[in-house]
Enzyme design. Sequence first.
Site: not given
Length: 436
Positions: A314, A289
């Site tokens: 997220h 990420e």
Amino acid sequence: MVNTEPRVERPRSSSITQNKPKTLRPFNTAEIKVLLLENVNETAVAAFKKQGYQVETYSKALVGQELIDKIRDVHVIGIRSKTKLTKQVIDEAKQLMAIGCFCIGTNQVDLHHAATKGISVFNSPFSNSRSVAELVIGEIISLARQLGDRNTEMHQGIWNKVSKNCFEIRGKILGIVGYGHIGAQLSVLAEAMGMTVYFYDVLQIMPLGQAKQTETLEELLQVADFVSLHVPELEETKNMIGDAEFAKMKKGAYLLNNARGTVVQIPALVTALQSGHLAGAAIDVYPKEPASNGPHFTDYPDLLACPNLIMTPHIGGSTEEAQCMIGIEVSTALVKFVNEGTSVGAVNFPEVDLRAIREDDKNTVRLTHVHENKPGVLKEINEILADHNVEKQHSDSRGPIAYVMADIADVTEDLILKLHNKITNTSANIRTRLLY
């Protein structure tokens, strides 16, 4: 015989008349410095400032030399999921006493190495449970009605009113993998929407409502219309869902991953979506990420072309309510550790606590001593304390380290330095603090 002695009235104790807990301060420690990264909620900032701590905040994660430079002289650091506190970084943090993970996960911290340095790590395992559960319900409805694709088409000026392969969720089967706090809350919400709930967990757990536990993951995959993942990142859960698991799912089923990015094999997910075996998926977490907001999500181009795929950055626990509760929970634990030595709730540390020192105990000091977990240490410590009145003491160990707290009466200020130096110079000492 009548008792003629005058009756003595005993004062009633109450929360008003009882002695208040003494506010402790660390001996031989400069002003407490706190570094908060990744836009930690303002409730935490306010809590630290209320204690008189010096607080520095950043809205993004720090990496490399910039992180090392900032962490060198701080006593407490607060992070979320993007900042990586590796062994190299922790070794540079000479003053660091505690780490606050303002999130559920702690895999971004080298927990073992932090413990060996006497650094306790706290997190917030439950505060965002409701937010994640609500997001999953929204994703289930959005997938069943193909809202993601319809929304994209409308933004492109395309009117596409269809009902084929769009369903109500009432009467459908939800399979929950991992029946912890989030999974259990999701179970209750899903049943309220008319869904039938099955769950799989490595532990035998009492279900809520009408939920039923399956004996194997395979059994759950075979019966569920929607499979929602809520497991921690462990060696056992890495690559948990791949080609073999997708093949066992119903044709036309849906997968939702709001757990950890490493749980699902992305290439296998792409294949299952593009082949039509899965009718859709919702993904909030990824193996890799970006460290900050912006046009940085470039590692999984194959996902972008998949049909009926909801992708979010997220944000499972990213609600005002959850972040407020996380800020309060983690900052409270950190303040209690710094001010009182209490390590209850630490994820890498022996959990030790003592009742508060009373305000009228003027010359009582609290010893907090982190040491190597080996024979003879307590004997050595108690020999140093033998000439003092130890009012209460509690010790515990966890792996290679141990932690002892002791309240010592009748220690005048001129003796504090001598006591501190003696204990610091013991053979197994990792970190010693005296609070008074």
